[in-house]
Scaffold this active site. Structure first.
Site: not given
Ligand code: VAH
Length: 317
Positions: A10, A13-15, A34, A52, A142, A146
C-alpha cells in the site's frame, strides 16, 4: 545505512508514500509496492513493484526473492470507502492481513508493522482521553476489520512468535500526498482549497472534534516504534497514538491567521455519523511510557508548515 530489506505494501497511499521516503533514508533496500503503479517519488528513489496482497503466492514470492526482513503492511480500505464497499473492505483488510501474517511467519520475517486506527473505538467508548484498554464496539466495517486485525496480530505474536507492532493512527494530515477515502480527509483538503480558492465546504459539522496528527509526527513515531527494543513493547494489538485534537472550526480559525479572508461553510454528509462514533481525544500514556513517544506538532505549528509548503508547491506548479 541499515542492511535490512523492507517491503511496504500500500505504498501509494497517503501514509505509504511518505513512509517509503523516510525509510529509504535509513535502510539500503526499501521495496515499495501497491496494487496500481506508484508515483515517480516511489519508483525513482528505489524499487517499486505491483503487488496484490490478496494473492498470497505472489506476496510469498516477493518476500523470498528480495529476502525481506521487515514488512510495513499499509494496504487497506479506509472508513468512508469501506462503508460504500463493505465486502471489498472486509476482504482486503482481513484476507490481505492474514496473507501477510502467514507469509511473514512462514518466511521468518523479523518484524511486521500493522496500521490500526482510532476507528477501532465506537459510540460506547469514552470519547475524551480514550484509554488504551476500554470498551470497543466499532460500527464501521473499517473499524471492525481493524479491531479484528489487532486481535489477529496479538494472536500471531502469542502463538507464532511474530514480532508484530501496531499503532492506532488518528487522522493523518500531509501536503505531499492527498488523503483518500477517509472521514478525516477534510483536514487535508481544507488546506489545499484555502490556498487555491480561499474557501472550503466542510463535510463535517464545525464542532466535530477528532484526534489528528501531522504526518512528520506519524512517520517519526512509526519508525521509533519499529526500532524500539522488543522487550519494551507491551502492546501487540495496537498502541493508542496521539497528536493533537481539533474541530473544523478550530482549524479554520488557525488557517485564517495566515489567510484572513479564508471562508468555510459546512455541509455534513454520510461521514458525520462515522466521525460522531469516534473518540475526540486519545490517552497515549502507554506509548509514552513504553517507547518514549512524544508528538512535536500542535495545530498552530502544523498549520503554518502545511500552508508554507502548499504555497511553495503551487508557486512552482
Ligand atoms: C479514516 N484517515 O478517516 C482514516 C483514519 C482515524 C481515521 O483511520 O478512515
Amino acid at each position: 545505512m541499515n542492511s535490512d530489506t523492507i517491503l511496504v505494501t500500500g505504498a501509494g497511499g497517503q501514509l505509504g508514500t511518505e513512509l517509503v521516503l523516510a525509510l529509504r533514508k535509513i535502510y539500503r533496500h526499501v521495496i515499495a509496492s501497491d496494487l496500481k503503479d506508484g508515483s515517480p517519488a516511489l519508483s525513482e528513489g528505489g524499487e517499486f513493484i505491483r503487488l496484490d496482497v490478496l494473492y498470497k503466492n505472489g506476496l510469498a514470492d516477493c518476500v523470498k526473492r528480495f529476502n525481506v526482513n521487515q514488512v510495513y503492511h499499509l494496504a487497506a480500505i479506509l472508513s468512508a470507502t469501506g462503508e460504500k464497499n463493505p465486502e471489498l473492505a472486509w476482504r482486503i483488510n482481513m484476507k490481505g492481513l492474514r496473507n501477510v501474517l502467514d507469509v511473514c511467519t512462514e518466511n521468518k520475517v523479523k518484524k511486521l508493522f500493522f496500521p490500526s486506527t482510532i476507528a477501532v473505538f465506537g459510540p460506547t467508548t469514552p470519547r475524551v482521553n480514550t484509554p488504551q484498554y476500554t470498551v470497543m464496539e466499532p460500527n464501521t466495517i473499517y473499524g471492525i476489520s481493524k479491531q479484528a486485525g489487532e486481535r489477529w496480530c496479538d494472536w500471531y505474536f502469542q502463538k507464532r512468535g511474530l514480532d508484530v507492532r501496531s499503532l492506532r493512527y488518528p487522522g493523518l494530515i500531509s501536503y505531499k500526498t492527498k488523503a483518500g477515502g477517509g472521514t478525516t480527509d477534510y483536514a487535508v483538503d481544507i488546506f489545499f482549497e484555502a490556498v487555491e480558492k480561499k474557501k472550503y465546504e466542510c463535510f463535517l459539522k464545525e464542532d466535530t472534534v477528532l484526534p489528528m496528527m501531522y504526518m512528520p509526527d506519524a512517520i517519526r513515531g512509526t519508525i521509533q516504534l519499529m526500532e524500539a527494543p522488543a522487550d519494551k513493547i507491551t502492546v501487540r494489538s495496537g498502541y493508542n497514538f496521539a497528536g493533537c485534537s481539533f474541530a473544523p472550526k478550530d482549524l479554520a480559525a488557525e488557517i485564517k491567521k495566515t489567510i484572513p479572508d479564508f471562508a468555510i461553510t459546512y455541509a455534513p454528509d454520510f461521514r458525520q455519523p462515522i466521525a460522531d462514533s469516534w473518540p475526540q481525544s486519545i490517552d497515549d500514556s502507554v506509548a509514552q511510557k513504553d517507547w518514549n513517544w512524544k508528538p512535536e506538532f500542535d495545530i498552530a505549528k502544523m498549520t503554518k508548515d502545511m500552508l508554507v509548503n502548499i504555497e511553495a508547491m503551487q508557486s512552482v506548479a
